[in-house]
Write a protein that holds these residues in place. Sequence first.
Motif, PDB file in Angstrom:
ATOM      1  N   UNK A  20       0.831  -1.209   0.000  1.00  0.00           N
ATOM      2  CA  UNK A  20       0.000   0.000   0.000  1.00  0.00           C
ATOM      3  C   UNK A  20       0.866   1.259   0.000  1.00  0.00           C
ATOM      4  N   UNK A  21       1.945   1.246   0.759  1.00  0.00           N
ATOM      5  CA  UNK A  21       2.831   2.419   0.825  1.00  0.00           C
ATOM      6  C   UNK A  21       3.602   2.611  -0.475  1.00  0.00           C
ATOM      7  N   UNK A  22       3.886   1.504  -1.150  1.00  0.00           N
ATOM      8  CA  UNK A  22       4.635   1.583  -2.402  1.00  0.00           C
ATOM      9  C   UNK A  22       3.776   2.057  -3.571  1.00  0.00           C
ATOM     10  N   UNK A  23       2.470   1.828  -3.475  1.00  0.00           N
ATOM     11  CA  UNK A  23       1.600   2.024  -4.642  1.00  0.00           C
ATOM     12  C   UNK A  23       1.679   3.414  -5.264  1.00  0.00           C
ATOM     13  N   UNK A  24       1.605   4.518  -4.494  1.00  0.00           N
ATOM     14  CA  UNK A  24       1.673   5.846  -5.138  1.00  0.00           C
ATOM     15  C   UNK A  24       2.974   6.058  -5.901  1.00  0.00           C
ATOM     16  N   UNK A  25       4.078   5.609  -5.329  1.00  0.00           N
ATOM     17  CA  UNK A  25       5.379   5.756  -5.995  1.00  0.00           C
ATOM     18  C   UNK A  25       5.427   4.900  -7.253  1.00  0.00           C
ATOM     19  N   UNK A  77      18.493   5.855 -19.841  1.00  0.00           N
ATOM     20  CA  UNK A  77      18.318   4.424 -19.592  1.00  0.00           C
ATOM     21  C   UNK A  77      18.472   4.126 -18.105  1.00  0.00           C
ATOM     22  N   UNK A  78      19.457   4.754 -17.482  1.00  0.00           N
ATOM     23  CA  UNK A  78      19.683   4.540 -16.050  1.00  0.00           C
ATOM     24  C   UNK A  78      18.490   4.962 -15.213  1.00  0.00           C
ATOM     25  N   UNK A  79      17.941   6.140 -15.520  1.00  0.00           N
ATOM     26  CA  UNK A  79      16.753   6.595 -14.787  1.00  0.00           C
ATOM     27  C   UNK A  79      15.566   5.672 -15.070  1.00  0.00           C
ATOM     28  N   UNK A  80      15.466   5.206 -16.326  1.00  0.00           N
ATOM     29  CA  UNK A  80      14.389   4.279 -16.670  1.00  0.00           C
ATOM     30  C   UNK A  80      14.489   2.993 -15.878  1.00  0.00           C
ATOM     31  N   UNK A  81      15.709   2.500 -15.704  1.00  0.00           N
ATOM     32  CA  UNK A  81      15.925   1.279 -14.930  1.00  0.00           C
ATOM     33  C   UNK A  81      15.525   1.486 -13.467  1.00  0.00           C
ATOM     34  N   UNK A  82      15.872   2.626 -12.918  1.00  0.00           N
ATOM     35  CA  UNK A  82      15.506   2.919 -11.520  1.00  0.00           C
ATOM     36  C   UNK A  82      13.989   2.942 -11.366  1.00  0.00           C
ATOM     37  N   UNK A  83      13.311   3.603 -12.278  1.00  0.00           N
ATOM     38  CA  UNK A  83      11.851   3.682 -12.203  1.00  0.00           C
ATOM     39  C   UNK A  83      11.222   2.306 -12.409  1.00  0.00           C
ATOM     40  N   UNK A 113      12.553  -0.513 -11.750  1.00  0.00           N
ATOM     41  CA  UNK A 113      12.854  -1.345 -10.578  1.00  0.00           C
ATOM     42  C   UNK A 113      11.764  -1.231  -9.517  1.00  0.00           C
ATOM     43  N   UNK A 114      11.180  -0.037  -9.401  1.00  0.00           N
ATOM     44  CA  UNK A 114      10.107   0.160  -8.424  1.00  0.00           C
ATOM     45  C   UNK A 114       8.902  -0.705  -8.780  1.00  0.00           C
ATOM     46  N   UNK A 115       8.584  -0.783 -10.081  1.00  0.00           N
ATOM     47  CA  UNK A 115       7.461  -1.601 -10.519  1.00  0.00           C
ATOM     48  C   UNK A 115       7.730  -3.086 -10.288  1.00  0.00           C
ATOM     49  N   UNK A 116       8.968  -3.500 -10.521  1.00  0.00           N
ATOM     50  CA  UNK A 116       9.333  -4.898 -10.293  1.00  0.00           C
ATOM     51  C   UNK A 116       9.249  -5.234  -8.808  1.00  0.00           C
ATOM     52  N   UNK A 117       9.747  -4.333  -7.967  1.00  0.00           N
ATOM     53  CA  UNK A 117       9.692  -4.552  -6.525  1.00  0.00           C
ATOM     54  C   UNK A 117       8.249  -4.692  -6.052  1.00  0.00           C
ATOM     55  N   UNK A 118       7.352  -3.900  -6.630  1.00  0.00           N
ATOM     56  CA  UNK A 118       5.936  -3.973  -6.274  1.00  0.00           C
ATOM     57  C   UNK A 118       5.366  -5.350  -6.598  1.00  0.00           C
ATOM     58  N   UNK A 119       5.728  -5.880  -7.772  1.00  0.00           N
ATOM     59  CA  UNK A 119       5.226  -7.194  -8.150  1.00  0.00           C
ATOM     60  C   UNK A 119       5.788  -8.292  -7.251  1.00  0.00           C
ATOM     61  N   UNK A 120       7.028  -8.143  -6.839  1.00  0.00           N
ATOM     62  CA  UNK A 120       7.623  -9.136  -5.944  1.00  0.00           C
ATOM     63  C   UNK A 120       6.963  -9.101  -4.572  1.00  0.00           C
ATOM     64  N   UNK A 121       6.643  -7.911  -4.090  1.00  0.00           N
ATOM     65  CA  UNK A 121       5.956  -7.783  -2.800  1.00  0.00           C
ATOM     66  C   UNK A 121       4.542  -8.354  -2.893  1.00  0.00           C
ATOM     67  N   UNK A 146       2.935   3.774  -9.075  1.00  0.00           N
ATOM     68  CA  UNK A 146       2.025   4.282 -10.113  1.00  0.00           C
ATOM     69  C   UNK A 146       2.701   5.390 -10.910  1.00  0.00           C
ATOM     70  N   UNK A 147       3.435   6.252 -10.220  1.00  0.00           N
ATOM     71  CA  UNK A 147       4.168   7.327 -10.897  1.00  0.00           C
ATOM     72  C   UNK A 147       5.336   6.771 -11.700  1.00  0.00           C
ATOM     73  N   UNK A 148       6.126   5.892 -11.068  1.00  0.00           N
ATOM     74  CA  UNK A 148       7.335   5.364 -11.709  1.00  0.00           C
ATOM     75  C   UNK A 148       7.012   4.502 -12.919  1.00  0.00           C
ATOM     76  N   UNK A 149       5.983   3.653 -12.808  1.00  0.00           N
ATOM     77  CA  UNK A 149       5.655   2.748 -13.913  1.00  0.00           C
ATOM     78  C   UNK A 149       5.161   3.510 -15.137  1.00  0.00           C
ATOM     79  N   UNK A 150       4.611   4.699 -14.927  1.00  0.00           N
ATOM     80  CA  UNK A 150       4.159   5.501 -16.052  1.00  0.00           C
ATOM     81  C   UNK A 150       5.312   6.126 -16.824  1.00  0.00           C
TER      82      UNK A 150
END
Length: 228
Positions: free
Chosen positions: A118-123, A147-153, A155-163, A125-129
């Motif tokens: 739940x805490x990750x979701x707002x971040x 590319x580096x910034x894209x990878x960082x963003x 990564x947030x979406x991947x972490x969400x799926x793992x959680x 949603x922004x990053x995955x877009x």
Amino acid sequence: MLFFHPMDFLIIIAFLLSLWAQFRVSSTFNRWSEVQNANGMTGYEAARRMLDRNGLQDVPIEPVPGKLSDHYDPVHRVVRLSEHVYYESSISAISVACHEVGHAIQHQQSYPMLVMRHRMFPVVRFASGFAPILLIAGFLLQSLNLIGFGIIFFSAAVAFQLVTLPVEFNASSRARHIMVSEGFITRDEERGVAKVLNAAALTYVAAALIAMLELIKYIMIFTSSNRD
């Protein structure tokens, strides 16, 4: 660099696994939709009993259109069940209904992984877009920074799926345990419940696998280009 990478072979395999998982969810759900539970409980009745017996009498249950559109809304604290699940008394219906109640119980007990999601979701949603935009622009412009910034963003979406994985497996585990201990189903029916819930879990596993492989691919491209 943009159109082909050796990791694509693994990604294609994972994508095929995802298609198979979706097919299995549908076929398993349809199969056990034809098997009525011994108690004759509808999905609504099973969900209502499970909520009430866990001190969640204030959580409503609403029918919603669509197949397999069932979900728990943590913002409005309501369990929403597809009409088929809501009204039917099959093994599939009560399995899905009780799984969604499992999420409501997680919310009530502040299950750590659910709280984190739940805490990750707002971040996320922004990053995955922005992640796809940054990655595509980085590849087209040959910009390692983008590319580096894209990878960082990404990564947030991947972490969400793992959680999400332990959240879903835990909800299913809670549902199965309560359904058996409270007498919602017989021991013989537990096999059908397990098949329905396990099939659904595979879709989350496949989605997480694809995301992880894509992330590894982008990291490999970034590191190899950085060395060049």
